[in-house]
Design a protein around this motif. Sequence first.
Motif, PDB file in Angstrom:
ATOM      1  N   ALA A   1       0.827  -1.223   0.000  1.00 17.19           N
ATOM      2  CA  ALA A   1       0.000   0.000   0.000  1.00 17.19           C
ATOM      3  C   ALA A   1       0.853   1.261   0.000  1.00 17.19           C
ATOM      4  O   ALA A   1       0.546   2.240   0.663  1.00 17.19           O
ATOM      5  CB  ALA A   1      -0.964  -0.013   1.174  1.00 17.19           C
ATOM      6  N   GLY A   2       1.946   1.221  -0.740  1.00 21.58           N
ATOM      7  CA  GLY A   2       2.802   2.395  -0.874  1.00 21.58           C
ATOM      8  C   GLY A   2       3.910   2.503   0.147  1.00 21.58           C
ATOM      9  O   GLY A   2       4.663   3.481   0.142  1.00 21.58           O
ATOM     10  N   LEU A   3       4.058   1.517   1.012  1.00 25.65           N
ATOM     11  CA  LEU A   3       5.134   1.568   2.008  1.00 25.65           C
ATOM     12  C   LEU A   3       6.511   1.423   1.366  1.00 25.65           C
ATOM     13  O   LEU A   3       7.495   1.949   1.878  1.00 25.65           O
ATOM     14  CB  LEU A   3       4.946   0.473   3.074  1.00 25.65           C
ATOM     15  CG  LEU A   3       3.749   0.650   4.001  1.00 25.65           C
ATOM     16  CD1 LEU A   3       3.578  -0.575   4.893  1.00 25.65           C
ATOM     17  CD2 LEU A   3       3.905   1.907   4.849  1.00 25.65           C
ATOM     18  N   VAL A   4       6.575   0.709   0.245  1.00 19.98           N
ATOM     19  CA  VAL A   4       7.828   0.564  -0.497  1.00 19.98           C
ATOM     20  C   VAL A   4       7.555   0.970  -1.936  1.00 19.98           C
ATOM     21  O   VAL A   4       6.602   0.497  -2.561  1.00 19.98           O
ATOM     22  CB  VAL A   4       8.353  -0.893  -0.443  1.00 19.98           C
ATOM     23  CG1 VAL A   4       9.623  -1.024  -1.275  1.00 19.98           C
ATOM     24  CG2 VAL A   4       8.615  -1.321   0.988  1.00 19.98           C
ATOM     25  N   LYS A   5       8.394   1.884  -2.447  1.00 24.71           N
ATOM     26  CA  LYS A   5       8.266   2.353  -3.824  1.00 24.71           C
ATOM     27  C   LYS A   5       9.607   2.187  -4.518  1.00 24.71           C
ATOM     28  O   LYS A   5      10.649   2.535  -3.956  1.00 24.71           O
ATOM     29  CB  LYS A   5       7.845   3.813  -3.862  1.00 24.71           C
ATOM     30  CG  LYS A   5       6.470   4.057  -3.271  1.00 24.71           C
ATOM     31  CD  LYS A   5       6.121   5.529  -3.270  1.00 24.71           C
ATOM     32  CE  LYS A   5       4.778   5.734  -2.588  1.00 24.71           C
ATOM     33  NZ  LYS A   5       4.478   7.134  -2.385  1.00 24.71           N
ATOM     34  N   ALA A   6       9.564   1.664  -5.737  1.00 21.77           N
ATOM     35  CA  ALA A   6      10.765   1.502  -6.550  1.00 21.77           C
ATOM     36  C   ALA A   6      10.557   2.281  -7.845  1.00 21.77           C
ATOM     37  O   ALA A   6       9.501   2.187  -8.471  1.00 21.77           O
ATOM     38  CB  ALA A   6      11.019   0.033  -6.848  1.00 21.77           C
TER      39      ALA A   6
ATOM     40  N   GLU B   1      11.769  -7.478   3.032  1.00 22.25           N
ATOM     41  CA  GLU B   1      12.453  -7.968   1.835  1.00 22.25           C
ATOM     42  C   GLU B   1      11.452  -8.311   0.733  1.00 22.25           C
ATOM     43  O   GLU B   1      11.657  -7.970  -0.438  1.00 22.25           O
ATOM     44  CB  GLU B   1      13.310  -9.188   2.174  1.00 22.25           C
ATOM     45  CG  GLU B   1      14.505  -8.841   3.039  1.00 22.25           C
ATOM     46  CD  GLU B   1      15.230 -10.067   3.590  1.00 22.25           C
ATOM     47  OE1 GLU B   1      16.361  -9.886   4.046  1.00 22.25           O
ATOM     48  OE2 GLU B   1      14.659 -11.183   3.554  1.00 22.25           O
ATOM     49  N   ASP B   2      10.349  -8.962   1.117  1.00 23.55           N
ATOM     50  CA  ASP B   2       9.316  -9.302   0.136  1.00 23.55           C
ATOM     51  C   ASP B   2       8.685  -8.051  -0.463  1.00 23.55           C
ATOM     52  O   ASP B   2       8.414  -7.996  -1.663  1.00 23.55           O
ATOM     53  CB  ASP B   2       8.235 -10.172   0.781  1.00 23.55           C
ATOM     54  CG  ASP B   2       8.705 -11.588   1.078  1.00 23.55           C
ATOM     55  OD1 ASP B   2       9.757 -12.004   0.528  1.00 23.55           O
ATOM     56  OD2 ASP B   2       8.035 -12.275   1.866  1.00 23.55           O
ATOM     57  N   LEU B   3       8.440  -7.045   0.381  1.00 21.74           N
ATOM     58  CA  LEU B   3       7.859  -5.791  -0.114  1.00 21.74           C
ATOM     59  C   LEU B   3       8.808  -5.088  -1.081  1.00 21.74           C
ATOM     60  O   LEU B   3       8.375  -4.537  -2.096  1.00 21.74           O
ATOM     61  CB  LEU B   3       7.507  -4.862   1.052  1.00 21.74           C
ATOM     62  CG  LEU B   3       6.317  -5.289   1.916  1.00 21.74           C
ATOM     63  CD1 LEU B   3       6.200  -4.372   3.130  1.00 21.74           C
ATOM     64  CD2 LEU B   3       5.036  -5.299   1.114  1.00 21.74           C
ATOM     65  N   ILE B   4      10.088  -5.106  -0.769  1.00 24.65           N
ATOM     66  CA  ILE B   4      11.071  -4.472  -1.654  1.00 24.65           C
ATOM     67  C   ILE B   4      11.090  -5.177  -3.007  1.00 24.65           C
ATOM     68  O   ILE B   4      11.036  -4.532  -4.062  1.00 24.65           O
ATOM     69  CB  ILE B   4      12.474  -4.456  -1.002  1.00 24.65           C
ATOM     70  CG1 ILE B   4      12.485  -3.502   0.187  1.00 24.65           C
ATOM     71  CG2 ILE B   4      13.542  -4.078  -2.023  1.00 24.65           C
ATOM     72  CD1 ILE B   4      13.726  -3.597   1.053  1.00 24.65           C
ATOM     73  N   LEU B   5      11.158  -6.500  -2.991  1.00 24.77           N
ATOM     74  CA  LEU B   5      11.160  -7.252  -4.245  1.00 24.77           C
ATOM     75  C   LEU B   5       9.879  -7.014  -5.039  1.00 24.77           C
ATOM     76  O   LEU B   5       9.920  -6.848  -6.264  1.00 24.77           O
ATOM     77  CB  LEU B   5      11.338  -8.746  -3.983  1.00 24.77           C
ATOM     78  CG  LEU B   5      12.734  -9.181  -3.602  1.00 24.77           C
ATOM     79  CD1 LEU B   5      12.744 -10.658  -3.225  1.00 24.77           C
ATOM     80  CD2 LEU B   5      13.702  -8.928  -4.742  1.00 24.77           C
ATOM     81  N   ALA B   6       8.754  -6.983  -4.356  1.00 24.37           N
ATOM     82  CA  ALA B   6       7.475  -6.758  -5.040  1.00 24.37           C
ATOM     83  C   ALA B   6       7.435  -5.377  -5.695  1.00 24.37           C
ATOM     84  O   ALA B   6       6.950  -5.231  -6.825  1.00 24.37           O
ATOM     85  CB  ALA B   6       6.313  -6.918  -4.063  1.00 24.37           C
ATOM     86  N   ALA B   7       7.945  -4.369  -5.003  1.00 32.08           N
ATOM     87  CA  ALA B   7       7.960  -3.012  -5.569  1.00 32.08           C
ATOM     88  C   ALA B   7       8.872  -2.942  -6.790  1.00 32.08           C
ATOM     89  O   ALA B   7       8.527  -2.316  -7.799  1.00 32.08           O
ATOM     90  CB  ALA B   7       8.410  -2.000  -4.513  1.00 32.08           C
ATOM     91  N   ILE B   8      10.022  -3.588  -6.708  1.00 31.71           N
ATOM     92  CA  ILE B   8      10.951  -3.587  -7.853  1.00 31.71           C
ATOM     93  C   ILE B   8      10.321  -4.303  -9.042  1.00 31.71           C
ATOM     94  O   ILE B   8      10.366  -3.817 -10.171  1.00 31.71           O
ATOM     95  CB  ILE B   8      12.298  -4.228  -7.457  1.00 31.71           C
ATOM     96  CG1 ILE B   8      13.039  -3.305  -6.481  1.00 31.71           C
ATOM     97  CG2 ILE B   8      13.151  -4.504  -8.697  1.00 31.71           C
ATOM     98  CD1 ILE B   8      14.266  -3.929  -5.845  1.00 31.71           C
ATOM     99  N   LYS B   9       9.709  -5.449  -8.801  1.00 31.57           N
ATOM    100  CA  LYS B   9       9.062  -6.186  -9.887  1.00 31.57           C
ATOM    101  C   LYS B   9       7.919  -5.383 -10.496  1.00 31.57           C
ATOM    102  O   LYS B   9       7.725  -5.386 -11.722  1.00 31.57           O
ATOM    103  CB  LYS B   9       8.559  -7.540  -9.391  1.00 31.57           C
ATOM    104  CG  LYS B   9       9.676  -8.518  -9.151  1.00 31.57           C
ATOM    105  CD  LYS B   9       9.141  -9.847  -8.638  1.00 31.57           C
ATOM    106  CE  LYS B   9      10.286 -10.807  -8.366  1.00 31.57           C
ATOM    107  NZ  LYS B   9       9.798 -12.105  -7.881  1.00 31.57           N
TER     108      LYS B   9
END
Length: 114
Positions: free
Chosen positions: A43-48, A75-83
Motif C-alpha cells: 500500500a505504498g510503504l515501499v516504492k521503486a 524484503e518481500d515488499l522491496i522485491l514486489a515493488a521492484i518487480k
Amino acid sequence: MMKGLGGFGDMAKMMKAAKEMQDKMGQMQADLEKLTVTGESGAGLVKATCTAKGELTALDIDPSIFQPSEKEVVEDLILAAIKDAQRRAQDKMQSEMGRITQDLGLPADMKFPF
C-alpha cells in the motif's frame, strides 16, 4: 517510382523509410532512458522507481516498516515493488514501441529485437 530508374525508385523509398525508422528508434531509446515509472507494494510503504528501460534508479521505504521481526516481510515488499516497477517499465516501453510502429504505418503487433 522515379522515372528511368526502374525498381531502384522503390528501393530508394524503402531505404528512406528504413533510415527514418532507425532514427525514430534511436530517439525512442534515448527517451526511454529519461522516462521513469514507479512501482509500489505494501500500500505504498515501499516504492521503486526505474527507467522505462528497466534500470532501477530509486527506492523509497517508509521507516515504519523497519522492525527486526519483520525482516522477511520488508524484503518481500522491496522485491514486489521492484518487480512492479519493472513490469510498468516493460509496459511503457511496449506502449512507446507501438506508438512508433503506428506512426511508421507498420503492423501494431510487430516485434523488435530489443
